[in-house]
Design an enzyme around this catalytic site. Sequence first.
Site, PDB file in Angstrom:
ATOM      1  N   HIS A 312       0.860  -1.190   0.000  1.00  0.00           N
ATOM      2  CA  HIS A 312       0.000   0.000   0.000  1.00  0.00           C
ATOM      3  C   HIS A 312       0.888   1.229   0.000  1.00  0.00           C
ATOM      4  O   HIS A 312       1.941   1.222   0.621  1.00  0.00           O
ATOM      5  CB  HIS A 312      -0.894   0.006   1.260  1.00  0.00           C
ATOM      6  CG  HIS A 312      -2.056   0.938   1.157  1.00  0.00           C
ATOM      7  ND1 HIS A 312      -1.955   2.277   1.456  1.00  0.00           N
ATOM      8  CD2 HIS A 312      -3.330   0.724   0.772  1.00  0.00           C
ATOM      9  CE1 HIS A 312      -3.137   2.843   1.269  1.00  0.00           C
ATOM     10  NE2 HIS A 312      -3.984   1.934   0.851  1.00  0.00           N
ATOM     11  N   ASP A 370      -8.036  -5.360   0.264  1.00  0.00           N
ATOM     12  CA  ASP A 370      -8.481  -6.067  -0.939  1.00  0.00           C
ATOM     13  C   ASP A 370      -8.124  -7.538  -0.929  1.00  0.00           C
ATOM     14  O   ASP A 370      -8.701  -8.323  -1.678  1.00  0.00           O
ATOM     15  CB  ASP A 370      -7.857  -5.414  -2.178  1.00  0.00           C
ATOM     16  CG  ASP A 370      -8.439  -4.046  -2.420  1.00  0.00           C
ATOM     17  OD1 ASP A 370      -9.634  -3.892  -2.182  1.00  0.00           O
ATOM     18  OD2 ASP A 370      -7.688  -3.150  -2.819  1.00  0.00           O
TER      19      ASP A 370
HETATM   20  N1  ACO Z   1       3.998  -7.624  -4.897  1.00  0.00           N
HETATM   21  C1  ACO Z   1       5.339  -7.677  -5.088  1.00  0.00           C
HETATM   22  N2  ACO Z   1       6.174  -6.663  -4.924  1.00  0.00           N
HETATM   23  C2  ACO Z   1       5.645  -5.494  -4.532  1.00  0.00           C
HETATM   24  C3  ACO Z   1       4.258  -5.343  -4.301  1.00  0.00           C
HETATM   25  C4  ACO Z   1       3.423  -6.468  -4.501  1.00  0.00           C
HETATM   26  N3  ACO Z   1       2.103  -6.379  -4.298  1.00  0.00           N
HETATM   27  N4  ACO Z   1       3.990  -4.067  -3.920  1.00  0.00           N
HETATM   28  C5  ACO Z   1       5.177  -3.428  -3.918  1.00  0.00           C
HETATM   29  N5  ACO Z   1       6.183  -4.306  -4.281  1.00  0.00           N
HETATM   30  C6  ACO Z   1       7.628  -4.015  -4.324  1.00  0.00           C
HETATM   31  C7  ACO Z   1       7.990  -3.151  -5.523  1.00  0.00           C
HETATM   32  O1  ACO Z   1       8.322  -3.964  -6.635  1.00  0.00           O
HETATM   33  C8  ACO Z   1       9.165  -2.397  -4.981  1.00  0.00           C
HETATM   34  O2  ACO Z   1      10.273  -3.270  -4.969  1.00  0.00           O
HETATM   35  P1  ACO Z   1      11.768  -2.682  -5.239  1.00  0.00           P
HETATM   36  O3  ACO Z   1      12.040  -1.735  -4.100  1.00  0.00           O
HETATM   37  O4  ACO Z   1      12.630  -3.884  -5.239  1.00  0.00           O
HETATM   38  O5  ACO Z   1      11.706  -1.998  -6.559  1.00  0.00           O
HETATM   39  C9  ACO Z   1       8.809  -2.123  -3.510  1.00  0.00           C
HETATM   40  O6  ACO Z   1       7.926  -3.209  -3.171  1.00  0.00           O
HETATM   41  C10 ACO Z   1       8.107  -0.797  -3.281  1.00  0.00           C
HETATM   42  O7  ACO Z   1       6.971  -0.753  -4.126  1.00  0.00           O
HETATM   43  P2  ACO Z   1       6.334   0.553  -4.728  1.00  0.00           P
HETATM   44  O8  ACO Z   1       5.698   0.223  -6.051  1.00  0.00           O
HETATM   45  O9  ACO Z   1       7.297   1.681  -4.669  1.00  0.00           O
HETATM   46  O10 ACO Z   1       5.189   0.863  -3.695  1.00  0.00           O
HETATM   47  P3  ACO Z   1       4.031   1.885  -3.898  1.00  0.00           P
HETATM   48  O11 ACO Z   1       3.742   2.433  -2.569  1.00  0.00           O
HETATM   49  O12 ACO Z   1       4.294   2.846  -4.981  1.00  0.00           O
HETATM   50  O13 ACO Z   1       2.824   0.944  -4.441  1.00  0.00           O
HETATM   51  C11 ACO Z   1       0.871  -0.358  -4.520  1.00  0.00           C
HETATM   52  C12 ACO Z   1       1.728   0.604  -3.702  1.00  0.00           C
HETATM   53  C13 ACO Z   1       0.535   0.261  -5.904  1.00  0.00           C
HETATM   54  C14 ACO Z   1      -0.442  -0.580  -3.785  1.00  0.00           C
HETATM   55  C15 ACO Z   1       1.637  -1.688  -4.705  1.00  0.00           C
HETATM   56  O14 ACO Z   1       1.991  -2.202  -3.445  1.00  0.00           O
HETATM   57  C16 ACO Z   1       0.839  -2.716  -5.486  1.00  0.00           C
HETATM   58  O15 ACO Z   1       0.826  -2.669  -6.709  1.00  0.00           O
HETATM   59  N6  ACO Z   1       0.150  -3.675  -4.772  1.00  0.00           N
HETATM   60  C17 ACO Z   1      -0.679  -4.644  -5.435  1.00  0.00           C
HETATM   61  C18 ACO Z   1      -2.000  -4.028  -5.877  1.00  0.00           C
HETATM   62  C19 ACO Z   1      -2.947  -3.790  -4.715  1.00  0.00           C
HETATM   63  O16 ACO Z   1      -3.153  -4.667  -3.875  1.00  0.00           O
HETATM   64  N7  ACO Z   1      -3.532  -2.587  -4.681  1.00  0.00           N
HETATM   65  C20 ACO Z   1      -4.490  -2.237  -3.630  1.00  0.00           C
HETATM   66  C21 ACO Z   1      -4.127  -0.994  -2.932  1.00  0.00           C
HETATM   67  S1  ACO Z   1      -5.270  -0.739  -1.608  1.00  0.00           S
HETATM   68  C22 ACO Z   1      -6.601   0.046  -2.243  1.00  0.00           C
HETATM   69  O17 ACO Z   1      -6.600   0.674  -3.266  1.00  0.00           O
HETATM   70  C23 ACO Z   1      -7.903  -0.113  -1.470  1.00  0.00           C
END
Ligand code: ACO
Length: 435
Positions: A312, A370
């Site tokens: 998140h 979610d």
């Molecule tokens: N699975 C695997 N790796 C992940 C995930 C995931 N779900 N989420 C983040 N990471 C990793 C990224 O690849 C990144 O790795 P790195 O540092 O090696 O490059 C690190 O964790 C940081 O991730 P960011 O993308 O910078 O995190 P950000 O805060 O921008 O993204 C997000 C948040 C978009 C929610 C992301 O975690 C994601 O895509 N999750 C899956 C989708 C999801 O469940 N969304 C629901 C959000 S809640 C809502 O809307 C009610």
Amino acid sequence: MTTPHKATMSFSDGTPSVDFPVYKGTIGPDVVDIRKLYGASGKFTFDPGFLSTAACESKITYIDGDVGELLYRGYPIEQIAVNCDYLESCYLLLNGDLPNPSQKKDFEHRVTMHTMVHEQMSRFFQGFRRDAHPMAILVGCVGALSAFYHDSLDIQNPEHRFISAIRLVAKMPTLVAMAYKYSAGQPFMYPKNDLSYSANFMRMMFGTPCEEYKPNEVLVRALDRILILHADHEQNASTSTVRLAGSSGANPFACIAAGIATLWGPAHGGANEACLQMLDGIQARGGVAKIGEFVAQVKDKNSSVKLMGFGHRVYKNYDPRAKLMRETCYEVLAELGLENDPSFALAMALEKIALEDDYFVQRKLYPNVDFYSGIVQKALGIPTSMFTCIFALARTVGWIAQWNEMISEPDQKIGRPRQLFSGPVRRDVKPIGNR
Ligand code: ACO
């Protein structure tokens, strides 16, 4: 509140440095008020994605992502979820405090009296193809509500704003259920006002005129909890959209339609649908035995596979809503005799492995709401394509509370971000023959 501190921005290009006041909220990080920056220095700040920018002041919802805390008007979501129903949460978000028994009764009565939509609305539905996505229908129909309620569109009138809020909270379940019924080819069900808000919605979704629909209390409570947990979440993309649309003076129905459009995106409201698809995909490849293989794929930098329902932007700890949703998930599956439901068993095994895995631990990736809400909605019989509509139904009260807060500010201004321009500099148009 201004703090005794100030922030000073200095420049290496000869521009004189500028001092800014620093404000303290009741909780949360201090903010630097940079509104005078352009006037004093001729420079803008650059913050695409709003990573360091507070776009407004608000008293409604607070999230502490590091500890995993969510407060509605100061009350922890864990306490609201077990002590209040959805309409009490709506009252809280709209009015600033929880209702007493007579305020609750009055609020319920007001909402109940507005649950029907204008009969002409049903003809709007016929204009859509049967296979239209219900979110497409919802964006259109909610925007169209502005054409029906000219009597309450003076946004400077607090009473009009209140009536619009009530109308939106009351009519969303009716419209969402109509969108579902239309796609299923079944007759629309009129609201039945002796039922609770959530029971009424379930009847409009799953009842038919052919037989009496008896709401199941456990399932009604589960739906009510989904609505409570999604009611507001601070300045996320859809809420910020509602505020921006509203800042121009647009009417509340148009603003909420803009919020629904923003929520539709897979990075926002569409994640529970994606999570369920992920679980189905692992199931199809062999279920729990294939988790290791799937997790390896998620961790592989060369693959774009993500563990949906994990991570998140704000929560760098367990999403408090996910814990509550997991509890509800257990209750619903037990009630329906689905304890051995393969999606749930798989989700539990996946969660356990991910929570112990270094990749997720180091990146502070925890389950978000979610991760479980898709499973619960599936168990309730809600089709996957309707998940985001349920989210929109729940979030409408948050959007309208935030919109109302913004319009009530005495020095409210139209939202008008600036830009870092990197396109062509001034040039002359050549006659077409010379291009
Ligand atoms: N699975 C695997 N790796 C992940 C995930 C995931 N779900 N989420 C983040 N990471 C990793 C990224 O690849 C990144 O790795 P790195 O540092 O090696 O490059 C690190 O964790 C940081 O991730 P960011 O993308 O910078 O995190 P950000 O805060 O921008 O993204 C997000 C948040 C978009 C929610 C992301 O975690 C994601 O895509 N999750 C899956 C989708 C999801 O469940 N969304 C629901 C959000 S809640 C809502 O809307 C009610």
